[in-house]
Design a protein around this motif. Structure first.
Motif, PDB file in Angstrom:
ATOM      1  N   ARG A   1      13.198 -26.827 -21.857  1.00  0.00           N
ATOM      2  CA  ARG A   1      12.031 -26.280 -22.553  1.00  0.00           C
ATOM      3  C   ARG A   1      11.498 -25.018 -21.870  1.00  0.00           C
ATOM      4  N   SER A   2      11.493 -25.041 -20.563  1.00  0.00           N
ATOM      5  CA  SER A   2      10.969 -23.884 -19.836  1.00  0.00           C
ATOM      6  C   SER A   2      12.023 -22.811 -19.609  1.00  0.00           C
ATOM      7  N   GLY A   3      13.273 -23.180 -19.820  1.00  0.00           N
ATOM      8  CA  GLY A   3      14.357 -22.227 -19.612  1.00  0.00           C
ATOM      9  C   GLY A   3      14.908 -22.215 -18.210  1.00  0.00           C
ATOM     10  N   ASP A   4      14.423 -23.112 -17.345  1.00  0.00           N
ATOM     11  CA  ASP A   4      14.859 -23.077 -15.953  1.00  0.00           C
ATOM     12  C   ASP A   4      16.131 -23.888 -15.697  1.00  0.00           C
ATOM     13  N   ARG A   5      16.545 -24.649 -16.703  1.00  0.00           N
ATOM     14  CA  ARG A   5      17.769 -25.441 -16.547  1.00  0.00           C
ATOM     15  C   ARG A   5      18.659 -25.265 -17.765  1.00  0.00           C
ATOM     16  N   SER A   6      19.950 -25.237 -17.516  1.00  0.00           N
ATOM     17  CA  SER A   6      20.902 -25.115 -18.612  1.00  0.00           C
ATOM     18  C   SER A   6      22.193 -25.840 -18.244  1.00  0.00           C
ATOM     19  N   ASN A   7      22.909 -26.244 -19.256  1.00  0.00           N
ATOM     20  CA  ASN A   7      24.219 -26.875 -19.084  1.00  0.00           C
ATOM     21  C   ASN A   7      25.229 -26.160 -19.967  1.00  0.00           C
ATOM     22  N   TYR A   8      26.492 -26.211 -19.539  1.00  0.00           N
ATOM     23  CA  TYR A   8      27.561 -25.583 -20.300  1.00  0.00           C
ATOM     24  C   TYR A   8      28.780 -26.494 -20.341  1.00  0.00           C
ATOM     25  N   ALA A   9      29.490 -26.425 -21.442  1.00  0.00           N
ATOM     26  CA  ALA A   9      30.792 -27.080 -21.515  1.00  0.00           C
ATOM     27  C   ALA A   9      31.748 -26.346 -20.572  1.00  0.00           C
ATOM     28  N   ASP A  10      32.676 -27.081 -20.007  1.00  0.00           N
ATOM     29  CA  ASP A  10      33.636 -26.467 -19.081  1.00  0.00           C
ATOM     30  C   ASP A  10      34.388 -25.317 -19.742  1.00  0.00           C
ATOM     31  N   SER A  11      34.631 -25.435 -21.025  1.00  0.00           N
ATOM     32  CA  SER A  11      35.430 -24.439 -21.733  1.00  0.00           C
ATOM     33  C   SER A  11      34.742 -23.082 -21.846  1.00  0.00           C
ATOM     34  N   VAL A  12      33.419 -23.039 -21.625  1.00  0.00           N
ATOM     35  CA  VAL A  12      32.693 -21.771 -21.782  1.00  0.00           C
ATOM     36  C   VAL A  12      32.003 -21.317 -20.501  1.00  0.00           C
ATOM     37  N   LYS A  13      32.056 -22.128 -19.461  1.00  0.00           N
ATOM     38  CA  LYS A  13      31.389 -21.759 -18.200  1.00  0.00           C
ATOM     39  C   LYS A  13      31.904 -20.425 -17.684  1.00  0.00           C
ATOM     40  N   GLY A  14      30.971 -19.594 -17.270  1.00  0.00           N
ATOM     41  CA  GLY A  14      31.331 -18.283 -16.750  1.00  0.00           C
ATOM     42  C   GLY A  14      31.486 -17.221 -17.817  1.00  0.00           C
ATOM     43  N   ARG A  15      31.507 -17.632 -19.077  1.00  0.00           N
ATOM     44  CA  ARG A  15      31.659 -16.676 -20.184  1.00  0.00           C
ATOM     45  C   ARG A  15      30.436 -16.639 -21.092  1.00  0.00           C
ATOM     46  N   PHE A  16      29.790 -17.777 -21.276  1.00  0.00           N
ATOM     47  CA  PHE A  16      28.638 -17.881 -22.167  1.00  0.00           C
ATOM     48  C   PHE A  16      27.366 -18.044 -21.338  1.00  0.00           C
ATOM     49  N   THR A  17      26.283 -17.483 -21.848  1.00  0.00           N
ATOM     50  CA  THR A  17      24.982 -17.625 -21.202  1.00  0.00           C
ATOM     51  C   THR A  17      23.930 -17.934 -22.249  1.00  0.00           C
ATOM     52  N   ILE A  18      23.199 -19.014 -22.022  1.00  0.00           N
ATOM     53  CA  ILE A  18      22.118 -19.387 -22.926  1.00  0.00           C
ATOM     54  C   ILE A  18      20.796 -18.913 -22.334  1.00  0.00           C
ATOM     55  N   SER A  19      19.907 -18.465 -23.195  1.00  0.00           N
ATOM     56  CA  SER A  19      18.587 -18.028 -22.748  1.00  0.00           C
ATOM     57  C   SER A  19      17.591 -18.257 -23.870  1.00  0.00           C
ATOM     58  N   ARG A  20      16.312 -18.163 -23.525  1.00  0.00           N
ATOM     59  CA  ARG A  20      15.309 -18.358 -24.559  1.00  0.00           C
ATOM     60  C   ARG A  20      14.164 -17.399 -24.348  1.00  0.00           C
ATOM     61  N   ASP A  21      13.580 -16.982 -25.446  1.00  0.00           N
ATOM     62  CA  ASP A  21      12.369 -16.164 -25.433  1.00  0.00           C
ATOM     63  C   ASP A  21      11.340 -16.939 -26.241  1.00  0.00           C
TER      64      ASP A  21
END
Length: 124
Positions: free
Chosen positions: A53-73
């Motif tokens: 909710r605050s944007g301070d934590r995120s998780n990624y599938a192994d298949s996209v780690k290092g390539r995808f970045t999630i963020s929120r405004d």
């Protein structure tokens, strides 16, 4: 009425980038965990990423780690998925979803509200 609308999909060459947006309406997005999921033809839906909710934590599938970045405004009630170094296997319909209670997760069954999806095609 709670609504999520994805945008930003399209056709891109391998190695290219896209930024998906998930715009929320009818609710305050900073009270929800937001997840990104995808489904390719003939395949099961796959969890891609989530953000707290605050944007301070995120998780990624192994298949996209290092390539995808999630963020929120939260001021814009929007969550983004920056996708770099795209591969053909990233081709899918991408969905965002909202989860009111609980922690960041990529388990689709825990999300109650879904957008209609946006097509991402990676091809030369």
């Amino acid at each position: 009425q709670l609504q999520l609308v994805e945008s930003g999909g399209g056709l891109v060459q391998p190695g290219g980038s896209l930024r998906l947006s998930c715009e929320a309406s009818g609710f305050i997005v900073d009270r929800y965990v937001i997840g990104w999921f995808r489904q390719a033809p003939g395949k099961e839906r796959e969890g891609v990423s989530c953000i707290s909710r605050s944007g301070d934590r995120s998780n990624y599938a192994d298949s996209v780690k290092g390539r995808f970045t999630i963020s929120r405004d939260n001021a814009k009630n929007t969550v983004y998925l920056q996708m770099n170094n795209l591969k053909a296997e990233d081709t899918a319909v991408y969905y965002c979803a909202a989860r009111r209670l609980g922690a960041c997760t990529v388990v689709a069954e825990l999300f109650g509200s879904w957008g209609q999806g946006t097509q991402v095609t990676v091809s030369s």
